[in-house]
Motif scaffolding. Structure first.
Motif, short mmCIF file in Angstrom:
data_model
loop_
_atom_site.label_atom_id
_atom_site.label_comp_id
_atom_site.label_asym_id
_atom_site.label_seq_id
_atom_site.Cartn_x
_atom_site.Cartn_y
_atom_site.Cartn_z
N CYS A 1 0.72 -1.23 0.10
CA CYS A 1 -0.02 0.12 0.13
C CYS A 1 0.78 1.06 -0.08
N LEU A 2 1.89 1.58 0.88
CA LEU A 2 2.85 2.53 0.92
C LEU A 2 3.70 2.52 -0.38
N SER A 3 3.90 1.59 -0.94
CA SER A 3 4.66 1.57 -2.37
C SER A 3 3.69 1.98 -3.54
N ILE A 4 2.51 1.78 -3.33
CA ILE A 4 1.45 2.03 -4.47
C ILE A 4 1.16 3.44 -4.20
N LEU A 5 1.24 4.07 -3.22
CA LEU A 5 0.74 5.45 -2.68
C LEU A 5 1.66 6.31 -3.00
N ILE A 6 2.91 5.98 -2.96
CA ILE A 6 3.97 6.79 -3.13
C ILE A 6 4.43 6.63 -4.78
N GLY A 7 4.51 5.35 -5.27
CA GLY A 7 4.86 4.93 -6.57
C GLY A 7 3.90 5.70 -7.55
N THR A 31 4.52 -5.20 -8.09
CA THR A 31 5.14 -4.71 -6.79
C THR A 31 4.80 -5.67 -5.42
N ILE A 32 3.52 -6.09 -5.60
CA ILE A 32 3.05 -7.24 -4.67
C ILE A 32 3.60 -8.28 -4.89
N MET A 33 3.87 -9.19 -5.92
CA MET A 33 4.68 -10.23 -6.09
C MET A 33 6.13 -10.03 -5.55
N LEU A 34 6.73 -9.03 -5.84
CA LEU A 34 8.16 -8.64 -5.31
C LEU A 34 8.17 -8.44 -3.75
N SER A 35 6.99 -7.90 -3.22
CA SER A 35 6.94 -7.72 -1.74
C SER A 35 6.90 -9.01 -1.24
#
Length: 513
Positions: free
Chosen positions: A341-347, A455-459
């Motif tokens: 979520c944080l990665s998506i909100l920033i990315g 992003t989810i898969m790499l996380s």
């Protein structure tokens, strides 16, 4: 009178065809600059067939990689350089190399041990010790070992002519191959030159000298190193001194100490924000009754990916529950959800900002390359220094590794929006906000969803690594299985991670048919 039965495309006698042929010959002369008539004949022969047409270039065969490098064909030059270097090394080893050097070093090492055992044997005989037979067997075994190694050394020394002959055969085959493919490779470069005149042509003296010096140094260094191993330390060990590394370590540690002390308030604020999201998700996933979470996941999967995938999701969730992985799986999803979520909100906003600003994107691109290519265990070190160990540090580590795809694919999607569509919307009076929300983002949505998925898969791929710094969940079980060689636990927990990934992948990417 023109013969109408002749195909104009095949009529080589027409004025247009002759003018084109003359222009082509003139271009070849300009491109090759040396032996133009030879290359005109061979280029015509190569261009007349769609298949590979073998020709023979004597100078390319003789000078090999130097010729290819001087002509700018460096991909061919380096490939043939490796082959020729191997051939010359084999020839030099066979004629001048000490093939038995390693064996003689082993003999010298064993002889030192043998001398010690002989002294012990002599002392045991003199003192009448009961270990005489043991020492005698040891001495005999060492002598037999030396004899075997000496025979091996003699056999290796006798293989010199064979090794040299093998190198000669490799060299001849490499020379023939270079002579055969040279004109074809140069004709392909000529085609590139016709469409892009910035491609280097001719054989400049500077390129000839550079190619000759470079190839000669590489081959000479390889021959000396492999023919006389250990004779020249400069070829074996990089010239350095330990003080350089120690000084660099001190500088890095001083920088991180300063950063930790100066940025303590910033890191505490980041940790607090991560804790807020993480605690909320842990309450939602871990504290909520399992039947509620399972029902919501199955329903969401059905809405996005269809009935079949919903049935599979139910089976996957039942697997995790029956094997006792439910709570740890939910903990993993909470940690993963926080990082994603944080990665998506920033990315996504960052990608939207960078999509129309090439200079800014070129600035952040090396940073994202660093984030993705640096091994996770390396950037965990500064993360631990800044955030300590525990779940916030695990979230930051996961964000560093998995946060870049959503930025890249958002930029790719927005840049892929056709300009004609944007111009049409602008011509109908669309403002910037309408253009972004009704044109750019809808058309870029598939690429953005792919970025979210990646992003989810790499996380999720960081689950096990993050458990090293205090993250709980399924990664902890896999880590324990690695530490204690518990194959069953590791495989079962690994399948749970796999099933979590499959469910999330279908929810994000699966369009209901």
């Amino acid at each position: 009178m023109r013969d109408d039965s002749v195909n104009p495309l095949e009529d080589t006698e027409s004025e247009a065809a002759q003018a084109y042929a003359e222009e082509l010959r003139e271009n070849i002369r300009t491109f090759v600059r040396t032996s133009p008539d030879y290359y005109i004949r061979n280029f015509d022969k190569i261009g007349a067939s769609a298949k590979f047409t073998p020709t023979f270039n004597l100078f390319a065969g003789l000078f090999g990689p130097v010729w290819f490098g001087a002509r700018g064909l460096w991909s061919w030059a380096l490939s043939f350089l490796i082959l020729e270097a191997l051939a010359f090394v084999q020839i030099a080893r066979g004629l001048f190399g000490d093939l038995a050097a390693d064996a003689m070093e082993r003999i010298a090492s064993i002889e030192g041990t043998l001398e010690l055992r002989r002294q012990q044997l002599a002392a045991a005989i003199e003192s009448g010790s009961d270990r005489v037979e043991a020492f005698q067997r040891t001495v005999e075994a060492l002598e037999a070992n030396i004899g075997g190694i000496r025979a091996e050394a003699e056999a290796l020394a006798a293989e010199g002519p064979t090794i040299a002959l093998t190198g000669l055969v490799i060299l001849i085959l490499a020379k023939l191959a270079q002579a055969v493919v040279a004109n074809t490779a140069l004709e392909a470069r000529f085609s590139d030159w016709l469409s892009d005149r910035s491609v280097r042509s001719g054989m400049p003296v500077s390129q000839i000298a550079f190619s000759a010096i470079f190839m000669g140094l590489v081959v000479a260094a390889a021959m000396i190193h492999y023919s006389f191993p250990g004779r020249f330390p400069l070829l074996t060990d990089f010239p350095t001194v330990p003080e350089i590394r120690l000084t660099a370590i001190d500088w890095v540690e001083a920088f991180f100490n300063w950063a930790v002390l100066s940025g303590e308030a910033l890191f505490d604020a980041i940790t607090y924000c991560i804790r807020l999201v993480l605690d909320a998700l842990e309450i939602a996933f871990v504290s909520t009754p399992w039947i509620v979470i399972a029902s919501l996941i199955i329903l969401l999967t059905w809405l996005t990916a269809g009935v079949r995938m919903a049935i599979y999701s139910g089976a996957f969730l039942a697997y995790m529950g029956l094997l006792g992985f439910w709570e740890k799986a939910m903990t993993t999803l909470a940690l993963l959800g926080t990082a994603a979520c944080l990665s998506i909100l920033i990315g996504i906003p960052l990608g939207m900002f960078a999509a129309r600003r090439p200079r800014f994107y070129s600035f952040i691109q090396p940073i994202m390359d660093f984030m993705q290519t640096m091994p996770a265990f390396v950037f965990m070190i500064p993360v631990i220094a800044f955030f300590g160990t525990g779940k916030p540090a695990a979230v930051v580590t996961t964000m560093i590794f998995g946060g870049t795809p959503v930025v890249r694919l958002t930029v790719l999607g927005l840049r892929g929006v056709p300009e004609s569509v944007r111009e049409a919307a602008i011509s109908f009076g669309a403002n910037k906000w309408y253009l972004l929300t009704k044109v750019d983002l809808p058309l870029a949505a598939p690429s953005i969803r792919a970025g979210i998925n990646q992003t989810i898969m790499l996380s999720l791929a960081m689950v096990v690594v993050a458990s090293l710094i205090g993250a709980k969940g399924l990664g902890e079980d896999v880590l324990e299985a690695l530490q204690y060689a518990n194959v069953g636990q590791g495989i079962l927990a690994g399948f749970s991670i796999l099933f979590c990934a499959m469910i999330l992948d279908r929810i994000v990417q699966g369009g209901r048919r």
